[in-house]
Design a protein around this motif. Structure first.
Motif, PDB file in Angstrom:
ATOM      1  N   ASN A  32      13.939   4.660 -55.046  1.00 13.94           N
ATOM      2  CA  ASN A  32      14.514   6.005 -54.966  1.00 13.94           C
ATOM      3  C   ASN A  32      15.572   6.071 -53.876  1.00 13.94           C
ATOM      4  O   ASN A  32      15.409   5.480 -52.807  1.00 13.94           O
ATOM      5  CB  ASN A  32      13.392   7.026 -54.666  1.00 13.94           C
ATOM      6  N   GLU A  36      23.156   7.928 -56.436  1.00 15.05           N
ATOM      7  CA  GLU A  36      23.183   6.990 -57.584  1.00 15.05           C
ATOM      8  C   GLU A  36      23.980   5.736 -57.206  1.00 15.05           C
ATOM      9  O   GLU A  36      23.604   4.617 -57.562  1.00 15.05           O
ATOM     10  CB  GLU A  36      23.837   7.710 -58.775  1.00 15.05           C
ATOM     11  N   SER A  74      15.718   5.618 -59.582  1.00 17.29           N
ATOM     12  CA  SER A  74      15.894   7.045 -59.899  1.00 17.29           C
ATOM     13  C   SER A  74      16.223   7.818 -58.622  1.00 17.29           C
ATOM     14  O   SER A  74      15.748   7.466 -57.542  1.00 17.29           O
ATOM     15  CB  SER A  74      14.610   7.604 -60.520  1.00 17.29           C
ATOM     16  N   GLU A  79       9.760  11.310 -59.732  1.00 13.27           N
ATOM     17  CA  GLU A  79       9.788  10.329 -60.817  1.00 13.27           C
ATOM     18  C   GLU A  79       9.341   8.947 -60.308  1.00 13.27           C
ATOM     19  O   GLU A  79       8.537   8.256 -60.920  1.00 13.27           O
ATOM     20  CB  GLU A  79      11.235  10.271 -61.340  1.00 13.27           C
TER      21      GLU A  79
END
Ligand code: CAA
Length: 282
Positions: A32, A36, A74, A79
Motif C-alpha cells: 500500500n 500510484e 493498492s 484493501e
C-alpha cells in the motif's frame, strides 16, 4: 498463528525490499502507498532487483515470475490490510504518522493479525500505544539493501506476546533471514551504533577529512564493508538524523545530531535517493 499473507505499508526502498524478499519466501504480499506512481516505481525496483538475482543464479526465472505474481498493490489501506496475517509498516520516520496508521490498522485488520513496524529508531511500545492490541505489535527492522542483508532486528515491545514473537521469528526464518533480538529503547542495537558512527563521520568531514579518506580508512583499517559516508548515502541522511534526534530525546545531549548533518538534510543532500550525498549518484 500461521502467517500466510502480508501487507506492506509504504512502497519506498524498505517497503519494496521487504515485499520482494517476502514474495520470494512464498508469501502473498500486498503493498500500500498513497501514490500510484510510488507503487509502480516499487514494482519496477523489485523487477530490476530480481532480474539481477536471477542473473547471478541465486533463484530461477520461474521463481522470479512466481514471486512477482504473488505481489499486488493498492492505494487503499483497507484493501491491502483486510486479509493480512502480518502487516509491516514502512512509512517515513514520523511518530505521529505511524501512530495514526496503527490506530487505523487496529480497526481494519483481522483481530489476530500481527502489526509490525520497520521503524529504525522509535521505541515500538510508543507506536503500539495508539492501538488496542499491544500484544500483537512488534518491531521488524530490516536492513538496507533488504535483498542483500542477512539480518533483521526484532524488537519486542512492552506488551508483545510470546505467540507474536514466535510467529514473527518463523516468518523471518522462512524468508531466509536471521533475527537479532534487541531491547525496546530508542535506536535498538543497529541504529544506536550506526547512527552515532555516521554522525561522527559528519563531524570528521566538518573537521576537514574527505569522505573518500574516511570511507577508505574504515574499509581498509577496520574491515567495514562500506565506509560511514557511503553508508549515510545508502540509508539516507534524514533517517540517521531522525535516529539521532530520537536518541537525543530519550538519552540526552550526547546523541545530538551534528549541525552539519542537519544542514545537509535541509539542503536535500540525502544520498542515493536524491542523487547526491557525499557522493554523486546522478
Ligand atoms: N538487489 C539485487 N542486487 C543488488 C541490490 C539489490 N537491491 N543492491 C546491490 N545489488 C548487487 C549489485 O548490483 C552488485 O552486483 P554485481 O556484483 O553484479 O556488480 C552486488 O549486489 C554487490 O554489490 P556491490 O558490488 O555494490 O557491493 P558489495 O559487494 O560491497 O555489497 C553491500 C554491498 C551488501 C551493501 C555491502 O557493502 C554491505 O554490507 N554494506 C553495509 C550495509 C549496511 O550496513 N546496511 C545496514 C544499514 S542500517 C539500516 O539499513 C537500518 C536503518 O534503519 C537505517
Amino acid at each position: 498463528m500461521e502467517v500466510k499473507t502480508l501487507a506492506i505499508i509504504g512502497a519506498g526502498a524498505m517497503g519494496n525490499g521487504i515485499a520482494q524478499v517476502s514474495a520470494v519466501g512464498g508469501y502473498n504480499v500486498a503493498i500500500n502507498d498513497i501514490s500510484e506512481a510510488s507503487l509502480n516505481k516499487a514494482l519496477a525496483t523489485i523487477n530490476k532487483s530480481l532480474t539481477k538475482i536471477v542473473s547471478k543464479g541465486k533463484i530461477t526465472q520461474e521463481d522470479m515470475d512466481n514471486s512477482v505474481a504473488r505481489i499486488k498493490t493498492s492505494t487503499s489501506l483497507t484493501e491491502v490490510c483486510k486479509e493480512a496475517d502480518l502487516v509491516i509498516e514502512c512509512v517515513f520516520e514520523n511518530l505521529e504518522l505511524k501512530k495514526k496508521i496503527f490506530e487505523n490498522l487496529d480497526k481494519i485488520c483481522k483481530p489476530e493479525a500481527i502489526l509490525g513496524t520497520n521503524t529504525s529508531a522509535i521505541p515500538v511500545t510508543e507506536i503500539a500505544s495508539s492501538c488496542n492490541r499491544g500484544d500483537k505489535v512488534i518491531g521488524i527492522h530490516f536492513m538496507n539493501p533488504v535483498p542483500l542483508m542477512k539480518g533483521v532486528e526484532i524488537i519486542r515491545g512492552q506488551l508483545t506476546s510470546e505467540e507474536t514473537m514466535e510467529a514473527t521469528l518463523k516468518y523471518v526464518k522462512k524468508i531466509g533471514k536471521e533475527a537479532a533480538i534487541a531491547v525496546d529503547y530508542a535506536g535498538f542495537i543497529v541504529s544506536r551504533l550506526l547512527d552515532v558512527l555516521m554522525n561522527e563521520a559528519v563531524k570528521l568531514v566538518q573537521e576537514g577529512n574527505s569522505p573518500e579518506e574516511i570511507d577508505k580508512a574504515m574499509m581498509l583499517c577496520a574491515g567495514h564493508p562500506m565506509g560511514p559516508c557511503k553508508l549515510l548515502d545508502l540509508v539516507g541522511a534524514e533517517i540517521a538524523m531522525h535516529g539521532m534526534e530520537t536518541m537525543e530525546r530519550d538519552f540526552g545531549d550526547e546523541y545530538k545530531p551534528h549541525p552539519l548533518l542537519k544542514k545537509r538534510v535541509l539542503a536535500g543532500l540525502l544520498g542515493m535517493k536524491t542523487g547526491k550525498g557525499f557522493y554523486d549518484y546522478k
